[in-house]
Design a protein around this motif. Sequence first.
Motif, PDB file in Angstrom:
ATOM      1  N   ASP A   1      45.057  40.876  49.836  1.00 28.19           N
ATOM      2  CA  ASP A   1      43.989  40.476  48.916  1.00 28.19           C
ATOM      3  C   ASP A   1      42.743  41.332  49.159  1.00 28.19           C
TER       4      ASP A   1
ATOM      5  N   TYR B   1      48.032  37.312  49.680  1.00 30.73           N
ATOM      6  CA  TYR B   1      48.236  36.394  48.555  1.00 30.73           C
ATOM      7  C   TYR B   1      49.731  36.227  48.302  1.00 30.73           C
TER       8      TYR B   1
ATOM      9  N   LYS C   1      49.494  40.314  42.218  1.00 37.00           N
ATOM     10  CA  LYS C   1      48.502  39.232  42.122  1.00 37.00           C
ATOM     11  C   LYS C   1      48.468  38.726  40.678  1.00 37.00           C
TER      12      LYS C   1
ATOM     13  N   ASN D   1      44.678  33.376  57.223  1.00 39.49           N
ATOM     14  CA  ASN D   1      44.471  34.145  55.991  1.00 39.49           C
ATOM     15  C   ASN D   1      45.666  34.198  55.064  1.00 39.49           C
TER      16      ASN D   1
ATOM     17  N   GLY E   1      47.910  33.311  52.331  1.00 39.63           N
ATOM     18  CA  GLY E   1      47.769  32.403  51.195  1.00 39.63           C
ATOM     19  C   GLY E   1      46.330  32.001  50.931  1.00 39.63           C
ATOM     20  N   MET E   2      45.398  32.751  51.524  1.00 38.77           N
ATOM     21  CA  MET E   2      43.971  32.436  51.361  1.00 38.77           C
ATOM     22  C   MET E   2      43.228  33.679  50.849  1.00 38.77           C
ATOM     23  N   PRO E   3      42.121  33.478  50.128  1.00 40.74           N
ATOM     24  CA  PRO E   3      41.355  34.642  49.642  1.00 40.74           C
ATOM     25  C   PRO E   3      40.958  35.564  50.802  1.00 40.74           C
TER      26      PRO E   3
ATOM     27  N   TYR F   1      47.133  31.862  45.723  1.00 41.91           N
ATOM     28  CA  TYR F   1      46.689  31.155  46.937  1.00 41.91           C
ATOM     29  C   TYR F   1      47.388  29.798  47.085  1.00 41.91           C
TER      30      TYR F   1
ATOM     31  N   ARG G   1      38.651  35.844  55.886  1.00 42.44           N
ATOM     32  CA  ARG G   1      38.568  37.091  55.125  1.00 42.44           C
ATOM     33  C   ARG G   1      38.692  38.306  56.042  1.00 42.44           C
TER      34      ARG G   1
ATOM     35  N   ASP H   1      46.521  27.270  44.491  1.00 41.10           N
ATOM     36  CA  ASP H   1      47.178  27.356  43.185  1.00 41.10           C
ATOM     37  C   ASP H   1      48.517  26.626  43.192  1.00 41.10           C
TER      38      ASP H   1
END
Lengths: 760, 195, 194
Positions: free
Chosen positions: A192, A361, A495, A353, A355-357, A568, A321, A571
């Motif tokens: 991501d 992703y 994505k 991280n 599955g997280m922004p 993510y 991040r 979602d």
Amino acid sequence: MALGGSAQAQLFPDGFPNPFRAPPGKWFTKDDVTTSYNYCEICFWKCGIQASVQGGKVRKVDGYESNPKSRGMLCPRGQGGVATTYDPDRLKKPLIRVEGSERGSGQYREASWDEAYDYIAEKMNQIKFEHGSESVAFFGHGTGDAWFASYLPGAWGSPNAAKPSVSLCTGPRETASQYTFGRGISGHEQIDWDETDYIVLIGHHIGEDTHNTQLQDFALALKRGAKLVVVDPRFSVAASKANDWLPIKPATDTALLLAWANVLVEEGLYDAEYVDKYTVGFEQLAAHVAQYTPEWAAEITEIPADTIRRIAREMAAHAPRAVLPVNRHTVWYGPDDMHRMRSLYIVNVLLGNYGMPGGYYFCDAPVVEAYPHPALPLSPASGGCGGGSTDVVTDSPFRPAADRGKFFGTATAVQELIEPMLTGEPYPIKGLFSYGVNLFHSIPMVERTKQALKELDLYVAIDILPMEHVMWADVILPESTYLERYDDLLLQAYKTPFISARFPAHPPLYDTRGAFDMAKQLGERLGLGEYFPWENVEEYLDRRLSSIGSSLEALKDQGTIVRRGRPYFADWERLNRNPIGTPSGKIEIYSERFAEAGLDPLPVFVPPIEGPSGMYRLLYGRSPVHTFARTHNNPILMEAHGENGVWISTSEAAGLGIRHNEYVYLENQDGVREGPVRAYVTERIRNDCVYLVHGFGHKTPLMRIANGRGASDNYLQTRYDLDPVSGGAGLRNNWVKLVKGAPDPQHPPVAWLAREGSRA
Amino acid sequence: MTRDAATRPVEPADVVEQALQLVAATYRSPDAALRADLDSGAFATAVAELAAATGVAAPVFQVTDWPKLQTTYVTLFVTNAAGVPAPPYVGLALDGELLGPSAEALKRFLAHHGVETAAGWHDLADHVAAVAEAGVLLAEAGRDDAACVLLERFLSPWFQRYAPEVVAADDSGFYGPLTEFLGSLLSEVSCETAA
Amino acid sequence: MTRLAMAIDLASCVGCAACSIACKMENEVPLGVNRLWIRNTTVGTFPNLTVEHRPEQCLHCENPPCVPVCPTGCCFVRDDGIVDIDVKKCIGCSACIAACPYDARHMLPQGYVSKCDFCKHRVDEGRMPACVETCPTLCRTFGDLDDPNSPVSIAIREARRVDVLRPGLGTEPNLYYLNTPAAFGLVGETGGTL
């Protein structure tokens, strides 16, 4: 009569009195420019392109905005790759090796497609009769490998279908991902980049590996202010952009990763909430990594313990991040490889991280129904860089693949299918299809491969150019290039998942065909016609597209259809679904399945194999203008990068009395020699290793530009170490010395070779 | 090769057409038609007629091993592990690149004269055999002037560039002598002599 | 007035040569010559290193040394600042090639001189030059220096450091290098900050 003075009619067209000089004006000034959508095939990033045709020739390709994998931009290979279509050395017609001539001697006669297909079908049936259908192996790489490394072998009944992009490239990362997350890594690494603030690259050559949008995302992240750490024995291009470069001792990366896990756990810096919610096995990990202190790792990696601690703390400060992107080519040192990739994933998971922004992703390929066909008798586990196969073939009427029992993973290991050709164990492989795979520039132990080819009853090569291995085949089937053919739809996990199509920019120049047609024609001759029920490629594509309410005609004007993704955890959770595909439904830091199989359930550091004294570990990588060994006859790309050099540190070179740019030979631990190759004497590499860009050192005179330029890393890879989990072949356990006294080969300029090649 | 086998004098005006026919027959992939012409002697006759008409020394050639001829064709003109000595494309000889300005000029020239590439021709339009066949078509249509342009400006440079390579690399006893002969012949024939 | 200029952010450039090859395809630049090329240089000693990847091409100088030396007037400056060549007037005398201190000009086999023209055919249609459009690191910006909102004006304004090649020559290039990786500026140059 005087030229041009015919009384009957004008001899020359109006406004063009002399046909022997270039007409004025460049291509873009002409009024017959047309464009068509395509996706690039020069590397397998598969960027969406538009080809501009003028005068029956593609003059330029460009990216286009609406395609998520080009966004209107393109790398040097995509730009210059066009020239391969107009390479006079291209394969032009089906060829059959003259009866009685030796493989490799290059004696061929032209054949019609019908004759070539009949010849192949007859030999295949004979092999099936004598040894069973499994005794025909299929190697494939490229868009058409869907037909020649999956579909046709599935219909025919051979599990021995394999891609070098697995066991000679992505195997360890894919197996590690499957057993940690229950998902593969998609073909383009699902990082991501848009959201990340801290990037740690481990042997990842962004910038030298010009995967278009990855490079865009990387550059934009840096521009945005993301911090970059690069771990590499070599000061790579990526390292030149880094805030920190850690010149690690080769083959010790796992120790570094385990030490980072140690710091994150010991100092309580990991994301406890994430770990609790999404993972299993943290307690076992915590106990396991207690031993892997930064001080322990510093001894092994030659990176100071303080630096290891500092980077771990910086990562944690930026988490979630902060990301350690997975790289692509992960078959480095053999037994260590799968553990290294698991360690990498686990550090990412500790940062919370996945599955997280700003981390990893989730992505899945868009769904477009297959063209209706009867179920194939077999699903070959050839895998691919878009995900190692976890297919376990049960109740199959066929024998298991000939590589079974050598390693734990399920995707077929291409290099393990060579031995059965020579020994007949566990059963003989007597036939081989090679679709787009350069057998002598990808599979280690080239001499073994050559010996194996001599033992075959049938060897079919499908390719664009007369690569060295192609000129060993019994039947050569020339494929049209990506600019001349239709292909199956590209269904890209991304994505924003998307669908794009390939439309021929002009008809094939020669008597060439696409893999699509070849597979169907051959299938019909093998009595497998029921599996190829479509009329032709257009009808096939149109029918598939109709399942999503589109059509071939619509895509012709559109190029790409973009879907919405679910990148993510949030979602998926909104839909009450779980993206994690492991048996526990959680990220498996501790792998019960590995434990049950007697494998290490947590990653361990396997100390590297050390080389003979006085020799350097041979590392290799990429050129931004070349792909594998397939672009080295392209004059435009060769002019940009025409030969590789062997990188050696300034101090080692001084000790050996080797000057910068001097030609040397490379000789490996088994006495195999490559070169002459230039010494690239540089401060940018450690003292204990040397480095070559892969893909050079072609040995086919026919490839008049490629021939004899630089050195081949693959010819120097006369040994490899099998990763017992993934089946990957660790290629970086080969050692070389530099031998002075090589003559300057005095390569003619590429421009001259391109023009006057046959006089070379 | 459509001419009857009987030797008869070649009119100067026919030299161009017959030379083009011979070029077309020689550099097309060796097929049943060539084999029939070789077996019947029609090919040898045509060569002899042209030699007599132009004063170019007749080549000594023989084809005893048909499969060998096919293999040599591939190694000389199609695909060869040691490099194709003579790629059969006139544009390549003129420009040093495929589909370059000369190939484009040729295409426009042929289009202007109403000659198109047939659907069954799976090779470039500037293949030596195709250019020669186009010339034959033009000559048959009474456009000797245009046929002659093809011969002089497009085919002749190919022979100048590649005939020595063919002669050096030939091991069939056919392509070498024929290429040498046709190369000399084409350098003799100019549009003035044909007119 | 329009004053076309280009800026290349060296902090982003990886020297991949996509620009160079896009230029070659777009402008049918023959093999053997280039309108745009890359210079990669390493500075420092292990492990304290810097690598500069620097694309070079015609700088479209405000005071172009190539223009006044041309005996036929084929070298000229367009109203928008592009240093251009009228090939119909070019006699291939090579005076301009000798005069250019940056080696940006070359002779074509057809006998006339060529070089980067900022893809004037694209610029005239309102499009970006081919090198700017294709660059996968987005390191290039192009536009009108006299327009403060043009991409190139913004990039130059926001840069930490701005250099031009060999400023001491007084050529006043319209090709700017931003954010040199080496603290002292362009490698092999004396530097010069706007």
